[in-house]
Design a protein around this motif. Structure first.
Motif: not given
Length: 304
Positions: A75-88, A69-73, A29-32
């Motif tokens: 969902s997260a990928q959809a949110r990251r498409e509208t993330y402001v700027g690069p996602w790290l 984690a798969l289910d959350r990922l 997931l990339g975040t704690a």
């Protein structure tokens, strides 16, 4: 092998494997915060489920956590498409001795986690379980409820994708620390000429402010542009913190030498650098989104 019995303590069994579950979820997931939520969801499923037929609690818990984690990922990928700027990814502290295990340390490096973001959720799950934790394809297939043949195909595709995008040169710990020190000296000195000496000609700077703090919303490429940007922000107040109140702290982040910039109330940014074969900085990952600095503020370390 025996199954789970009422004589076993479900909480004790879960806590015994909590660090492993977090390590899997964080790489997924990339975040704690997301990883901790996934582990908590796994606990709820484990504690409320029927465990009488569970012969291997560790494998069962990894299976639950991976699917959560798969289910959350997804969902997260959809949110990251509208993330402001690069996602790290969210930076996390690691112990200096972690770097001694090259494969494990690479699996949590900022560069690798950025590459993993380009995989599909299923590819990422297979890659993490196979390449990082060494699970056999047969076990991964069972965990993901897919055929072994399809899982092997996913693993091959993921590995080729990662190999094509991962850094071609891996500097040793001493080299990275020395390069980080030279880079930091150049940045804090505000000398663009000195910066040009430590930056690779094709250096790229990726900055994640998440739209919550001031940060470039597009990557900056080239030594001249990156150098001028870094010199430009040096000695300038940031997030209400005056330069005189900023402190630069050398730490190990995601098994790499890194720097945290602290203000009076805690971290305001953190950066890691990747080094090329000539010992110059080729990539800078700068995280300033306050939501991704909480683990650094808490001093939380990433379990490997």
């Amino acid at each position: 092998m025996r199954g789970w019995t009422t004589m076993d303590d479900p909480f004790r069994l879960f806590e015994e494997h909590r660090n492993l579950l977090f390590a899997v979820a964080y790489r997924m997931l990339g975040t704690a915060a997301d990883a901790e939520d996934a582990v908590q969801d796994a606990w709820l499923r484990w504690s409320a489920g029927d465990r009488t037929g569970v012969a291997d609690p560790k494998a069962y818990l990894v299976r639950i956590t991976t699917n959560v984690a798969l289910d959350r990922l997804r969902s997260a990928q959809a949110r990251r498409e509208t993330y402001v700027g690069p996602w790290l990814p969210e930076p996390m502290l690691t112990s200096p001795d972690v770097a001694e295990d090259a494969e494990m340390s690479e699996s949590v490096s900022m560069a690798m986690l950025v590459v993993l973001e380009t995989l599909s959720p299923l590819e990422r799950a297979v890659f993490v379980l196979k390449e990082v934790f060494g699970y056999p394809y047969a076990d991964i297939a069972k965990a993901l409820d897919r055929s072994e043949a399809s899982v092997r195909q996913l693993g091959t595709r993921a590995r080729k994708h990662v190999e094509a995008r991962r850094p071609r040169f891996e500097a040793g710990g001493a080299e990275r620390r020395a390069a980080t020190e030279r880079f930091l000296d150049a940045v804090t000195g505000g000398d663009v000429n000195l910066l040009m000496e430590v930056l690779a000609p094709d250096v790229a700077l990726w900055s994640d402010g998440g739209g919550k703090v001031r940060a470039p919303r597009r990557a900056i490429f080239g030594a001249d542009k990156v150098g001028r940007f870094l010199v430009g922000i040096n000695g300038v107040p940031y997030q209400g913190v005056e330069p005189a109140d900023m402190r630069f702290r050398r730490v190990e982040i995601n098994a790499e030498p890194a720097v945290v910039v602290d203000g009076p109330d805690g971290p305001i940014s953190a950066f890691t650098v990747d080094i090329d074969p000539d010992g110059k900085v080729r990539t800078i990952h700068l995280v300033a989104n306050p939501d991704k600095l909480r683990s650094l503020a808490e001093g939380r370390r990433l379990p490997m």
